[in-house]
Design a protein around this motif. Structure first.
Motif, PDB file in Angstrom:
ATOM      1  N   ARG A  86     -29.188 -13.202  57.886  1.00  0.00           N
ATOM      2  CA  ARG A  86     -28.879 -11.777  57.997  1.00  0.00           C
ATOM      3  C   ARG A  86     -27.403 -11.614  58.321  1.00  0.00           C
ATOM      4  O   ARG A  86     -26.920 -12.121  59.332  1.00  0.00           O
ATOM      5  CB  ARG A  86     -29.726 -11.112  59.078  1.00  0.00           C
ATOM      6  CG  ARG A  86     -29.438  -9.621  59.264  1.00  0.00           C
ATOM      7  CD  ARG A  86     -30.363  -9.025  60.320  1.00  0.00           C
ATOM      8  NE  ARG A  86     -30.248  -7.576  60.380  1.00  0.00           N
ATOM      9  CZ  ARG A  86     -29.562  -6.920  61.326  1.00  0.00           C
ATOM     10  NH1 ARG A  86     -28.932  -7.597  62.266  1.00  0.00           N
ATOM     11  NH2 ARG A  86     -29.499  -5.608  61.307  1.00  0.00           N
TER      12      ARG A  86
ATOM     13  N   ARG B  15     -26.229  -5.626  50.773  1.00  0.00           N
ATOM     14  CA  ARG B  15     -27.665  -5.724  50.460  1.00  0.00           C
ATOM     15  C   ARG B  15     -27.975  -6.996  49.659  1.00  0.00           C
ATOM     16  O   ARG B  15     -29.034  -7.607  49.831  1.00  0.00           O
ATOM     17  CB  ARG B  15     -28.083  -4.480  49.679  1.00  0.00           C
ATOM     18  CG  ARG B  15     -29.485  -4.489  49.102  1.00  0.00           C
ATOM     19  CD  ARG B  15     -30.529  -4.469  50.180  1.00  0.00           C
ATOM     20  NE  ARG B  15     -31.859  -4.306  49.609  1.00  0.00           N
ATOM     21  CZ  ARG B  15     -32.544  -5.258  48.991  1.00  0.00           C
ATOM     22  NH1 ARG B  15     -32.000  -6.460  48.863  1.00  0.00           N
ATOM     23  NH2 ARG B  15     -33.759  -5.025  48.518  1.00  0.00           N
TER      24      ARG B  15
ATOM     25  N   TYR C  24     -32.166  -5.079  57.164  1.00  0.00           N
ATOM     26  CA  TYR C  24     -30.790  -4.659  56.938  1.00  0.00           C
ATOM     27  C   TYR C  24     -30.332  -3.694  58.025  1.00  0.00           C
ATOM     28  O   TYR C  24     -31.140  -2.986  58.638  1.00  0.00           O
ATOM     29  CB  TYR C  24     -30.670  -3.997  55.564  1.00  0.00           C
ATOM     30  CG  TYR C  24     -31.152  -4.866  54.438  1.00  0.00           C
ATOM     31  CD1 TYR C  24     -30.439  -6.001  54.064  1.00  0.00           C
ATOM     32  CD2 TYR C  24     -32.330  -4.564  53.758  1.00  0.00           C
ATOM     33  CE1 TYR C  24     -30.884  -6.822  53.031  1.00  0.00           C
ATOM     34  CE2 TYR C  24     -32.782  -5.382  52.727  1.00  0.00           C
ATOM     35  CZ  TYR C  24     -32.063  -6.506  52.371  1.00  0.00           C
ATOM     36  OH  TYR C  24     -32.519  -7.318  51.362  1.00  0.00           O
TER      37      TYR C  24
END
Length: 258
Positions: free
Chosen positions: A127, A224, A231
């Motif tokens: 992430r 993205r 997100y």
């Protein structure tokens, strides 16, 4: 220092954009260079805590994905708590945090990404952080559009406020000169008027704002594409601002010119 010096402003905005891009590239290189191995989950739970001090857009309650896992590289055993590829473990949304923790069970297997040159540096979810890299680049685009075009002038108004206050302090320090005539001299507004009119006008100014919006949306799309979920909600907020800003600005400019 006069704010109408475009090279100085361009240098500052370029530094902001390049700095943000450099941070994103650094994070990408770190994630891309990692190798993987299988580890064992030791603990998997959601920790809730209250943030003290400062302003938090997502509220004072935050949640941590408290995941502990062990893995072996080159015969050496490592234990890590790192979940994401960077210092972004804290999430304001407990549901998102729970969705991460629920992927794992104590005693189960987990895929661990680790740095080959430092096996103790690891993560399990690639992430990316939207802050500071992507946000800095988006801000640079909109500040550049604001500076180049007439109408909103947020950047110029802020600088003028700061420099006017600085000028007032300088005048107070120079009162001993006892020159009241000089203090009553009208300010030269020619240069300032030129600045407020912007450097790009007409159809090109709308092209500048369209470019800033398109560039920002492209940055959100890149985030993205690179990042694994969940997100950042800030990324979606920035995307909405990118869509709405040219329309809001058009309304304000139309109102001022009508």
């Amino acid at each position: 220092m006069q704010f109408e010096r475009p090279l100085l402003v361009a240098a500052l905005l370029l530094a902001l954009f390049v700095g943000g891009a450099g941070y994103v590239v650094h994070q990408y290189q770190y994630v891309d260079a990692t190798e993987t191995t299988q580890g064992t989950v030791l603990t998997a739970q959601v920790d809730e805590y209250t943030r003290v001090g400062g302003i938090h857009l997502t509220g004072n309650t935050a949640y941590d994905a408290n995941l502990t896992y062990a893995y072996t590289v080159g015969g050496e055993r490592f234990v890590s708590h790192a979940v994401f590829a960077g210092p972004y473990t804290s999430l304001g949304n407990g549901r998102h945090t729970a969705s991460i923790v629920n992927r794992y069970r104590e005693g189960g297997s987990v895929t661990v990404h680790y740095a080959p040159n430092d096996p103790s540096s690891s993560f399990v979810v690639a992430r990316y952080g939207f802050v500071p890299g992507f946000l800095a680049m988006a801000l640079a685009l909109f500040l550049a559009a604001d500076f180049l075009t007439p109408g909103s002038r947020w950047l110029r108004a802020t600088w003028r406020f700061l420099t006017d206050r600085s000028g007032s302090r300088r005048r107070r320090r120079d009162d001993e000169w006892n020159d009241p005539d000089g203090l009553r001299e009208p300010a030269d507004t020619t240069a300032q008027s030129s600045v407020d009119s912007g450097y790009v006008t007409g159809r090109l100014e709308w092209g500048v704002w369209a470019g800033a919006s398109a560039g920002t949306l492209a940055l959100v799309a890149l985030y993205r594409h690179l990042s694994a979920p969940p997100y950042s909600r800030l990324a979606w907020v920035v995307a909405l601002v990118a869509l709405a800003a040219p329309l809001i600005r058009a309304g304000l400019v139309y109102r001022d010119r009508s």
